[in-house]
Enzyme design. Structure first.
Site, PDB file in Angstrom:
ATOM      1  N   ASP A   1      -5.408  -5.630  -5.538  1.00 26.58           N
ATOM      2  CA  ASP A   1      -5.114  -4.170  -5.337  1.00 26.58           C
ATOM      3  C   ASP A   1      -3.934  -3.782  -5.971  1.00 26.58           C
ATOM      4  O   ASP A   1      -4.084  -2.673  -6.048  1.00 26.58           O
ATOM      5  CB  ASP A   1      -5.875  -3.666  -3.619  1.00 26.58           C
ATOM      6  CG  ASP A   1      -7.303  -4.332  -3.067  1.00 26.58           C
ATOM      7  OD1 ASP A   1      -6.918  -5.328  -3.956  1.00 26.58           O
ATOM      8  OD2 ASP A   1      -7.419  -3.543  -2.461  1.00 26.58           O
TER       9      ASP A   1
ATOM     10  N   ASP B   1       1.014  -1.284   0.037  1.00 24.61           N
ATOM     11  CA  ASP B   1       0.135  -0.239   0.221  1.00 24.61           C
ATOM     12  C   ASP B   1       0.760   1.532   0.022  1.00 24.61           C
ATOM     13  O   ASP B   1       0.187   2.110  -0.270  1.00 24.61           O
ATOM     14  CB  ASP B   1      -1.125   0.121   0.904  1.00 24.61           C
ATOM     15  CG  ASP B   1      -2.058  -0.886   1.150  1.00 24.61           C
ATOM     16  OD1 ASP B   1      -2.873  -1.251  -0.207  1.00 24.61           O
ATOM     17  OD2 ASP B   1      -2.783  -2.092   1.527  1.00 24.61           O
TER      18      ASP B   1
END
Length: 397
Positions: A177, A116
């Site tokens: 993601d 992330d």
């Protein structure tokens, strides 16, 4: 039989409403500006380290979390502010954008907590660099890209998503993601960093394309590989309804991710694949939803009674507007019109927060299996909604 009948009704509703609505983009951008100003007034912006994350049902102001590597949403609020500033040139907004961005400067020097890092830096420093040309921001972006690359496993061919979950999944895990984070590597390779970063991003996209999808183009949330041999082990879910279901936001990351990969590579296989993963999403959307905003998972057996996920619609709308510029004229027109339909629904009273709270949108779903952020306003929905509106405005020019 009942499920088939419901699908027939939904498809009929879509077929009967194919006229492209007229969306006043400037009006919606004005709305976003108003909500940003309301949010800033409600926030204690002297403490920039507390970044907005969600507004749960019944609340009116952002619930904030401490800016840190473990909080993957920390970059979205500064990104919203930078995008709003690009429209308004409001110095108050710029000052806030700088404050909320600067508290994330540690991302340029800290080891990668997980994948992330890309989300955190792309949404904050890259959006800020686009507005300011700050060399300090650029260096943080380049440093973060080098750090993200340390999670790449050459045997597997992808970036490790969750180092803390390797034992849980029994191997090197990569989540859908992660496609979004490749933008950080591509951008850095084009702006002064090691060109090998682009190779890593392409290998990741190719490996993901090979193992992370079912035959019809729908994706697993998590692909698990043998850490030592690189062999694909299994595809499972983490936030979806089931291993075999279409989790809407996961599919939206695929659409956005492969569109972005084509932007940086101009390689036909990525454009072809972007269309494949888009077309199955649009097909399933029309079979399962009563409007242009998907159910949180398109295989939730509750059907239209299941929670929606406005955030997935925002991600797809933004991606479709970009993708519409890359494909042939007929398909580009179809993608563009579908994006406008999505944004029109999102801009309606049903989905806009308006006076109910200070976010742009309601009715997103975060982590349904964990019972987290269900039917909530979530910061990344607002981010991609504003990005989509800006892309629509630029196309209209």
């Amino acid at each position: 039989m009942k499920k088939i009948y419901v699908c027939m009704i939904l498809c009929c509703l879509f077929a009967c409403g194919q006229q492209v609505p007229t969306l006043d983009t400037e009006q919606q951008l004005d709305y976003c500006e108003q909500q940003v100003n309301r949010a800033l007034a409600a926030l204690q912006d002297s403490d920039f380290s507390m970044e907005p994350r969600n507004i749960l049902s019944g609340d009116t102001a952002w619930n904030c979390r401490k800016a840190c590597a473990e909080e993957w949403c920390s970059g979205f609020w500064p990104g919203i502010l930078w995008m709003d500033y690009s429209v308004t040139k409001d110095e108050k907004v710029r000052k806030a954008a700088e404050g909320y961005t600067d508290v994330l400067s540690f991302l340029g020097s800290k080891p990668a907590y997980d994948h992330d890092l890309g989300f955190l830096v792309i949404t904050s420093f890259l959006k800020g660099y686009e507005q300011t040309g700050s060399e300090e921001y650029k260096q943080i972006i380049l440093n973060a890209a080098d750090t993200l690359a340390t999670l790449y496993n050459n045997k597997v061919g992808t970036i490790l998503s969750w180092p803390r979950h390797v034992k849980d999944y029994g191997g090197h895990n990569t989540i859908m993601d992660n496609m979004i984070n490749l933008e950080l590597l591509f951008w850095a390779a084009e702006n002064g960093s090691n060109k090998q970063l682009k190779d890593i991003a392409i290998h990741h996209a190719d490996t993901t394309m090979r193992y992370h999808f079912r035959e019809d183009g729908s994706c697993y949330h998590v692909a698990v590989y043998d850490t030592l041999t690189g062999e694909f082990i299994k595809g499972v879910t983490h936030q979806g309804y089931a291993d075999s279901s279409m989790w809407a936001r996961g599919q939206s990351w695929a659409i956005y991710g492969y569109t972005m990969v084509y932007r940086f590579t101009h390689e036909q296989r990525f454009l072809d694949f972007a269309q494949k993963v888009t077309d199955i999403y649009l097909k399933r959307l029309q079979e399962t939803s009563d409007d242009w905003v998907p159910l949180w998972d398109m295989d939730d057996p509750r059907g239209v009674e299941a929670p929606k996920d406005a955030s997935a619609a925002c991600v797809v709308a933004s991606a479709l507007l970009e993708l519409s510029q890359y494909v042939d004229k007929e398909k580009g027109k179809a993608y563009y019109e579908d994006a406008v339909r999505m944004l029109t629904d999102l801009s309606s009273e049903k989905y806009q927060s308006r006076e109910k709270n200070v976010s742009f949108l309601m009715h997103s779903t975060g982590h349904h299996p964990a019972g987290s952020e269900i039917d909530a306003s979530i910061i990344y929905a607002d981010y991609y909604y504003l990005e989509a509106l800006l892309r629509l405005r630029d196309i209209k020019k």
